[in-house]
Design a protein around this motif. Structure first.
Motif, mmCIF file in Angstrom:
data_model
loop_
_atom_site.group_PDB
_atom_site.id
_atom_site.type_symbol
_atom_site.label_atom_id
_atom_site.label_comp_id
_atom_site.label_asym_id
_atom_site.label_seq_id
_atom_site.Cartn_x
_atom_site.Cartn_y
_atom_site.Cartn_z
ATOM 1 N N THR A 97 -47.051 -10.406 -24.274
ATOM 2 C CA THR A 97 -45.602 -10.269 -24.371
ATOM 3 C C THR A 97 -45.236 -8.794 -24.469
ATOM 4 O OG1 THR A 97 -45.546 -10.298 -26.794
ATOM 5 C CG2 THR A 97 -45.448 -12.449 -25.655
ATOM 6 N N GLY A 99 -43.473 -7.448 -26.718
ATOM 7 C CA GLY A 99 -43.581 -6.998 -28.100
ATOM 8 C C GLY A 99 -44.959 -6.497 -28.457
ATOM 9 N N GLU A 102 -45.889 -3.204 -26.514
ATOM 10 C CA GLU A 102 -45.158 -2.068 -27.077
ATOM 11 C C GLU A 102 -45.772 -1.635 -28.407
ATOM 12 O OE1 GLU A 102 -40.991 -2.847 -27.290
ATOM 13 O OE2 GLU A 102 -40.683 -2.439 -25.143
ATOM 14 N N GLN A 103 -46.263 -2.591 -29.212
ATOM 15 C CA GLN A 103 -46.927 -2.240 -30.460
ATOM 16 C C GLN A 103 -48.154 -1.381 -30.195
ATOM 17 O OE1 GLN A 103 -48.499 -5.582 -32.624
ATOM 18 N NE2 GLN A 103 -49.394 -4.321 -34.239
ATOM 19 N N SER A 140 -40.945 -3.158 -20.176
ATOM 20 C CA SER A 140 -40.918 -2.706 -21.567
ATOM 21 C C SER A 140 -41.134 -1.198 -21.651
ATOM 22 C CB SER A 140 -42.018 -3.415 -22.365
ATOM 23 O OG SER A 140 -43.303 -2.928 -21.977
#
Length: 428
Positions: A97, A99, A102-103, A140
């Motif tokens: 994902t 998220g 990006e982490q 992203s």
């Protein structure tokens, strides 16, 4: 940033020159450059390369920080001369994902030792059943362009075709772990004479070759890009060579350990030699070296796979598969390719910096060592000889197959956009 003058370095192994770095950029390359206002690094004829780029690294974070973290992994990368690494998606949770990718990307930014580009999963949870959020990961902040279920094969031809079609829209690439799962159930090592003698389940070459053959044909049909992870057999080389002769947009990588080690080492039952794909035969090793030299295999990638002590220091059958590789990669390539006359240092730069940066879209990396280019640089002492001591590794894990083995070459300095991350072999 202050100026840095790298004096008397053999750029790509050529004639000794001076390289002046001003801020984040190479300002000048030439002879007898002024050192006014600059910190001087006496290269003494060592080799200056573009910062290395690894298209296949396992950083384990999030979820397996007992093996590695983004910080420790990027410190290991800097120690090995890398300024950019691509982090595989088989984390916990899986990087499927926007998220999660990006982490990982933000953790890389915070580490400061090298650039980290997340690789997104092809399928949800690496389960091979449903495409992950490829578009969302690409859009992203991480800007993902490489997708892989590495550790598992995308064995469903329909899913693989859909992935190739999807990434084509934004110039992405699918990196395949080529392993037909039904042919490798219970596999412990390469299928051959040694596996028969030891009574260990065999991992046949055809399990890799059949998936590569299918995928290059799918890439041709779709008109998309496919990248073959950790190619390991002579037969796979011939398939990729054939595909390239047809104009199919395929690239391939080989790991340092597949350029050096063979399945004969498994006779020791030392789990440090347990890896996926497995160590193959001497014939395969020679074919891989020749293919890397002639360009059939495009790049070297480490498949850096850290594991905690308890996952490797156990009986063979229970041990995890994988080896650390970031801190020894360049030495193994020098030993197998440069010192044997198969590659020049310029060829090493092509296969460990320029081409992996191009395949993965690592902006600012793999660039020529010339005025106006980003100062992502690696200085190597090729005359060094010494045993590998994992106690000195920056990686959190120590599962190296080279412990005690004498290897040539030592990275002495690494610069990321003009900032030293490694000086005289010490992390900064």
């Amino acid at each position: 940033m202050s100026k840095i003058l790298i004096r008397g370095a053999k750029v790509l192994g050529g004639e000794a020159q001076d390289v002046l770095v001003d801020g984040e950029t190479v300002a000048e390359v030439g002879s007898g450059l002024s050192d006014e206002g600059a910190t001087v690094v006496e290269a003494d004829g060592r080799i200056l390369l573009p910062g290395l780029v690894d298209l296949h690294t396992h950083l384990r974070e999030p979820g397996r920080e007992d093996s590695e973290t983004v910080l420790t992994g990027t410190r290991a990368a800097a120690s090995g001369g890398f300024t950019s690494v691509f982090a595989m998606a088989n984390t916990f949770p899986v990087a499927d994902t926007a998220g999660v990718v990006e982490q990982v990307w933000r953790l890389g930014k915070e580490s400061g030792y090298c650039d980290v580009q997340p690789i997104g999963a092809v399928t949800v949870g690496l389960e091979g059943k449903k495409l992950a959020e490829l578009g969302a990961m690409h859009e992203s902040a991480a800007g993902v362009t490489v997708f892989s279920d590495d550790g598992k094969c995308v064995d469903d031809a329909v899913i693989m075709r859909r992935a190739l079609e999807y990434v084509k829209a934004f110039g992405g690439v699918v990196a395949q772990h080529a392993q037909e799962p039904r042919l490798t159930e219970g596999a412990q090592m390469n299928e051959g004479v040694v596996s028969a003698e030891l009574g260990l389940g065999g991992w046949p070459a055809v399990a890799e070759e059949s998936i590569i053959a299918r995928d290059v044909l799918l890439a041709e049909h779709v008109g998309s890009r496919v990248h073959i992870c950790h190619l390991s057999t002579a037969g796979s080389v011939e398939i990729v060579r054939w595909a390239k002769s047809r104009g199919i947009d395929v690239t391939a990588e080989v790991t340092p350990h597949h350029l050096l080690l063979t399945d004969e080492l498994v006779r020791t039952y030392n789990p440090v030699y347990k890896v996926n794909p497995p160590l193959r035969t001497e014939r395969d090793v020679m074919a891989l070296r020749e293919a890397l030299a002639d360009g059939t295999i495009d790049i070297v990638a480490t498949d850096h796979a850290p594991h905690p002590h308890e996952d490797k220091d156990c009986e063979w059958g229970a041990a995890a598969m994988g080896m650390v590789g970031l801190e020894t990669a360049l030495s193994v390539v020098q030993h197998t390719m440069v010192d044997t006359g198969l590659l020049t240092w310029a060829g090493v730069a092509e296969r460990m910096a320029h081409t992996p940066a191009r395949i993965g879209g690592a902006t600012g990396h793999g660039r020529p060592v010339s005025a106006g280019e980003p100062a992502n640089l690696t200085l190597v002492d090729p005359a060094y000889r010494g045993p590998v001591d994992p106690a000195g590794f920056a990686s959190r894990s120590r599962n190296t197959p080279y412990e005690g083995r004498e290897l040539p070459g030592r990275v002495t300095h690494t610069w990321l956009r003009g900032r030293a991350t490694l000086v005289d072999g010490k992390l900064q």
